[in-house]
Design an enzyme around this catalytic site. Structure first.
Site, PDB file in Angstrom:
ATOM      1  N   HIS A   1     -11.877  -9.983   7.902  1.00 12.11           N
ATOM      2  CA  HIS A   1     -11.968  -9.808   6.450  1.00 12.11           C
ATOM      3  C   HIS A   1     -13.400  -9.878   5.917  1.00 12.11           C
ATOM      4  CE1 HIS A   1      -7.676  -9.612   6.198  1.00 12.11           C
ATOM      5  NE2 HIS A   1      -7.577 -10.726   6.895  1.00 12.11           N
TER       6      HIS A   1
ATOM      7  N   GLN B   1      -2.241 -14.900  11.060  1.00 10.63           N
ATOM      8  CA  GLN B   1      -2.771 -15.461  12.295  1.00 10.63           C
ATOM      9  C   GLN B   1      -3.164 -16.927  12.105  1.00 10.63           C
ATOM     10  OE1 GLN B   1      -5.156 -12.502  14.091  1.00 10.63           O
ATOM     11  NE2 GLN B   1      -5.743 -13.743  15.827  1.00 10.63           N
TER      12      GLN B   1
ATOM     13  N   SER C   1      -2.516 -11.420   5.394  1.00 11.64           N
ATOM     14  CA  SER C   1      -3.264 -10.594   6.348  1.00 11.64           C
ATOM     15  C   SER C   1      -2.303  -9.794   7.221  1.00 11.64           C
ATOM     16  CB  SER C   1      -4.221 -11.482   7.158  1.00 11.64           C
ATOM     17  OG  SER C   1      -5.107 -10.696   7.924  1.00 11.64           O
ATOM     18  N   LEU C   2      -2.221 -10.064   8.533  1.00 10.71           N
ATOM     19  CA  LEU C   2      -1.295  -9.295   9.371  1.00 10.71           C
ATOM     20  C   LEU C   2       0.137  -9.418   8.864  1.00 10.71           C
ATOM     21  CD1 LEU C   2       0.869 -10.525  11.727  1.00 10.71           C
ATOM     22  CD2 LEU C   2      -1.170 -11.791  12.272  1.00 10.71           C
TER      23      LEU C   2
END
Length: 316
Positions: free
Chosen positions: A204, A11, A95-96
């Site tokens: 997070h 992101q 992350s994503l």
């Protein structure tokens, strides 16, 4: 000898217009965007191609949108005879981006990945009321000092390390008051810059536990295959390949630290990787790679011209 890892952005890389040129050039890309739209029951592609920045930035839209562009690139490459398993020894995602990486490597279908990321985005947004959480980038501090800053700023509130993106680029996450205190403390400890990030939730950190629980439930229901190449996991900075392990680490990742510096260092070291190829929107990971290990060759593939250049390089 060239040894590649494919990486997938997280992101912050989203931008209005993302994927539009791919869609107008390649039927394989259009098919991915259509599949994501149908899986979500919304015209996400319209938001991506010509929506408002505010709408695209919403976590529940940005996450599946970034995955869709990465997978569109993968499908176009496949149509040109470039299979991930033949050209990448590992995958990794920020992350994503782990979901994009796993989808690209065959663990999840595109439709399931889109739905998982929609759930993830909504759950992350819902976990903390807007205005109660924040994140800040601390530039010019090492990880140990960034952790000290977070501990000192907490004062009974959540204030934790969230991302170790590159040497001198740490991100902290937590309660808004604690993060604001941390910005001042970081400057006093010699940070070149310490600034609040324009995010809608404190990703997070332990405030995201409700979202981790939601992902545990969602991942328990979804079909998973072992990826065709190992995933270097954010929370371990080490490779994993079994569905059970992947499921566990994706849940841990919601509240855990994105150990990107260590992940890239592992790829370049124990993994023997010489080239990092970032697939999707933007060039954030390509920039970080060069700061983490100057010997790595890093490039980004997100446009038709990038795809042509990469295919030509492989066929040279």
């Amino acid at each position: 000898m060239v040894k590649r890892a494919f990486t997938f952005p997280g992101q912050g890389s989203q931008a209005v217009g993302m994927g539009k040129e791919l869609a107008s050039t390649y039927p394989e890309a259009r098919a991915v965007f259509q599949e994501v739209d149908e899986a979500l029951g919304q015209r996400l592609s319209a938001i991506m191609f010509e929506g408002s920045d505010d709408e695209l930035r919403l976590t529940e839209n940005a996450q599946p949108a970034l995955m869709a562009v990465s997978l569109a690139v993968i499908r176009v490459l496949e149509s040109k005879g470039v299979r991930l398993a033949d050209h990448a020894a590992y995958v990794a995602g920020h992350s994503l981006g782990e979901y994009s990486a796993l989808c690209a490597a065959g663990t999840f279908s595109v439709a399931d990945t889109a739905r998982l990321l929609k759930i993830r985005g909504q759950a992350m947004q819902k976990a903390v009321p807007v205005g109660h959480g924040a994140m800040a980038a601390l530039l010019g501090l090492d990880v140990a000092t960034a952790r000290e800053v977070a501990a000192e700023a907490a004062q009974g509130e959540v204030c934790e390390m969230a991302n170790d993106n590159a040497p001198g680029q740490a991100v902290i996450s937590g309660a808004v008051g604690a993060i604001e205190r941390a910005v001042d403390i970081a400057k006093a400890k010699g940070a070149k810059r310490a600034l609040l990030l324009p995010v809608s939730a404190p990703f997070h950190c332990s405030l995201m536990q409700p979202a981790a629980d939601a992902m545990a439930a969602a991942l328990a229901e979804v079909q998973m295959q072992a990826p065709v190449v190992p995933l270097v996991a954010n929370v371990l900075a080490a490779p994993i390949q079994t569905p059970a392990d992947i499921r566990q680490r994706l849940v841990e990742q919601v509240t855990g630290v994105v150990r990107w510096t260590e992940s890239v260092a592992w790829l370049a070291g124990a993994g023997g990787v010489t080239h990092l190829v970032e697939l999707g929107t933007g060039k954030v990971l390509t920039g970080l790679a060069k700061r983490i290990d100057a010997n790595l060759v890093a490039n980004a593939i997100g446009t038709p011209a990038d795809i042509d250049a990469f295919v030509a390089e492989l066929n040279a």
